[in-house]
Write a protein that holds these residues in place. Structure first.
Motif, short mmCIF file in Angstrom:
data_model
loop_
_atom_site.label_atom_id
_atom_site.label_comp_id
_atom_site.label_asym_id
_atom_site.label_seq_id
_atom_site.Cartn_x
_atom_site.Cartn_y
_atom_site.Cartn_z
N LEU A 165 -18.95 19.03 78.80
CA LEU A 165 -18.98 20.74 78.21
C LEU A 165 -18.29 21.36 79.69
N VAL A 166 -17.77 23.04 79.82
CA VAL A 166 -17.14 23.43 80.06
C VAL A 166 -18.05 24.22 80.80
N ALA A 167 -18.00 24.55 81.25
CA ALA A 167 -18.66 26.57 82.00
C ALA A 167 -16.84 27.20 83.30
N HIS A 168 -17.02 28.14 82.74
CA HIS A 168 -16.27 29.12 83.69
C HIS A 168 -17.04 30.32 83.96
N GLU A 169 -16.26 30.84 85.00
CA GLU A 169 -16.80 32.19 85.93
C GLU A 169 -15.95 32.52 85.76
N ARG A 170 -15.82 34.40 84.98
CA ARG A 170 -15.27 34.90 84.62
C ARG A 170 -14.37 35.04 85.94
N SER A 236 -14.25 33.39 66.36
CA SER A 236 -13.09 33.67 66.97
C SER A 236 -13.50 33.49 68.39
N PRO A 237 -12.67 32.40 68.57
CA PRO A 237 -12.70 31.74 70.30
C PRO A 237 -11.89 32.54 71.15
N TRP A 238 -11.15 33.40 70.43
CA TRP A 238 -9.83 34.20 71.30
C TRP A 238 -11.21 34.89 72.05
N GLN A 239 -11.95 35.68 71.50
CA GLN A 239 -12.64 36.69 72.47
C GLN A 239 -12.91 36.25 73.54
N LYS A 240 -13.94 34.81 74.35
CA LYS A 240 -13.70 34.00 75.10
C LYS A 240 -12.69 33.40 76.01
N GLY A 241 -11.34 34.22 76.29
CA GLY A 241 -10.16 33.69 75.98
C GLY A 241 -10.45 32.80 77.34
N GLY A 242 -10.43 33.35 78.44
CA GLY A 242 -10.50 32.57 79.80
C GLY A 242 -11.11 31.06 79.70
N ILE A 243 -11.82 31.09 79.12
CA ILE A 243 -12.67 29.63 79.23
C ILE A 243 -11.15 28.48 78.03
N GLU A 244 -10.74 29.49 77.39
CA GLU A 244 -9.90 28.73 76.41
C GLU A 244 -8.61 28.71 76.80
N ASN A 245 -8.24 29.39 77.50
CA ASN A 245 -6.89 28.94 78.56
C ASN A 245 -7.83 27.84 79.94
N CYS A 282 -3.36 35.96 89.49
CA CYS A 282 -4.43 36.62 88.69
C CYS A 282 -5.46 37.00 90.23
N LEU A 283 -5.52 35.83 91.42
CA LEU A 283 -6.44 36.78 92.07
C LEU A 283 -5.82 36.66 93.52
N GLY A 284 -5.03 37.29 93.38
CA GLY A 284 -3.48 37.55 94.81
C GLY A 284 -3.12 35.98 94.89
N TRP A 285 -3.00 34.86 94.73
CA TRP A 285 -2.40 34.25 95.22
C TRP A 285 -3.98 32.34 96.25
N ALA A 289 -11.36 28.06 93.71
CA ALA A 289 -12.21 28.03 95.10
C ALA A 289 -12.88 28.38 96.02
N GLU A 290 -11.77 29.41 96.55
CA GLU A 290 -11.80 30.02 97.61
C GLU A 290 -12.31 31.96 96.99
N ALA A 291 -12.00 31.81 95.79
CA ALA A 291 -12.27 33.26 95.18
C ALA A 291 -13.83 32.55 95.00
#
Length: 322
Positions: A165-170, A236-245, A282-285, A289-291
């Protein structure tokens, strides 16, 4: 008489009858045409041209697609050309003739048969209680400007019944992983509630799922923790592309053929720690975990000191995984 009616030489008619007459059925147009076609076929282009075949197979072996190979050959002066369709037909013909499945590894997706794979079963859209479409998700979640908007999915493996099970904070791209012994909806929602229940209310605003039945009890997250839930459109899983990536990145450490039964939990924790402590453009390097830690109280984090071989100590942040 036939030659005179058709305006042909009599020897042409005689040759046609000698070549294409069937012993039992006599001369029939369909069989005659079939015999003529068989004599004209000299084999596929790649069957006849050894040098071209070696060149194409070499490029395919580097991971190029047939379209890339064909396009590249067109740009090279003096190089023999072949279409991508001819390459596909050649590979699949070899699969049929030799019965050797290794030929499919020349193709990008290593598919043994052409065409789209059929979907099993139907969509669970009509059976989910209180299902809300992703189209109604607030703009703040879609833009990643505010924290607390999550996505969840199951990372499946080749052995039956093995899932993570995977959870991803956008906003921060922070990732949580846990091995699941079952795909039952009750077990899945309890795990998600355990994760998010330890977070401040500002970090548990919404969660987006696909239409898998393992998320059928999503409404309990709203009842227990006040988390709003949303669902992608069917197929349409591409609509939650963040976790797919994110799952695609985790596949580098945990490929689909991994046997979770023999994999220690420490290996899974190491994989997710490596992901969460890798800088992202995408997080300014910053690392995920830091973000993420900018929005989280110190109570929910633990710091570990590690010593890389060539540099001094550094601090990694790893979320407590239960």
């Amino acid at each position: 008489a036939i030659a005179k009616a058709l305006g042909r030489d009599p020897s042409t008619i005689g040759r046609e009858l000698r070549r294409n007459t069937d012993r039992d059925a006599g001369y029939t147009p369909a069989k005659a045409q079939s015999k003529a076609d068989q004599r004209c076929w000299r084999g596929a282009r790649l069957d006849r041209d050894q040098a071209l075949r070696n060149k194409v197979l070499d490029l395919l072996g580097r991971g190029w697609s047939p379209e890339q190979v064909a396009g590249r050959l067109k740009t090279q002066a003096g190089q023999r050309r072949v279409s991508h369709e001819s390459i596909y037909r050649f590979i699949y013909a070899q699969l049929r003739r030799s019965n050797d499945g290794a030929w499919r590894n020349y193709l990008p997706r290593a598919k043994a048969r052409r065409g789209r794979r059929g979907r099993k079963g139907g969509s669970g859209v009509k059976t989910f209680r209180n299902r809300v479409s992703i189209e109604e998700r607030p703009a703040s979640a879609a833009s990643r400007r505010s924290a607390g908007h999550w996505q969840a999915d199951l990372m499946a493996f080749s052995r039956y019944g093995q899932n993570i099970l995977v959870a991803h904070e956008r906003s921060s791209r922070f990732l949580l992983l846990a091995r699941q012994t079952t795909k039952a909806a009750a077990s899945t929602v309890r795990r998600l509630a355990r994760w998010l229940g330890a977070l401040p209310r500002s970090l548990r605003r919404s969660m987006t799922f696909d239409n898998g039945t393992e998320f059928a009890l999503h409404h309990r997250l709203n009842d227990w923790l006040g988390i709003k839930t949303y669902f992608c459109d069917p197929h349409s899983p591409w609509q939650k592309g963040g976790i797919e990536n994110a799952i695609g990145r985790m596949r580098r450490s945990l490929p689909r053929k991994t046997d979770l039964a023999t994999l220690p939990i420490a290996a899974i924790q190491a994989a997710v720690a490596r992901y969460n402590n890798t800088p992202r453009k995408c997080l300014g390097w910053k690392t995920p975990a830091e973000a993420f830690s900018q929005h989280l109280k110190p109570l929910h984090l633990e710091c570990e000191s590690t010593s890389p071989p060539s540099r001094g100590t550094r601090t990694e942040v790893r979320f407590l995984i239960t």
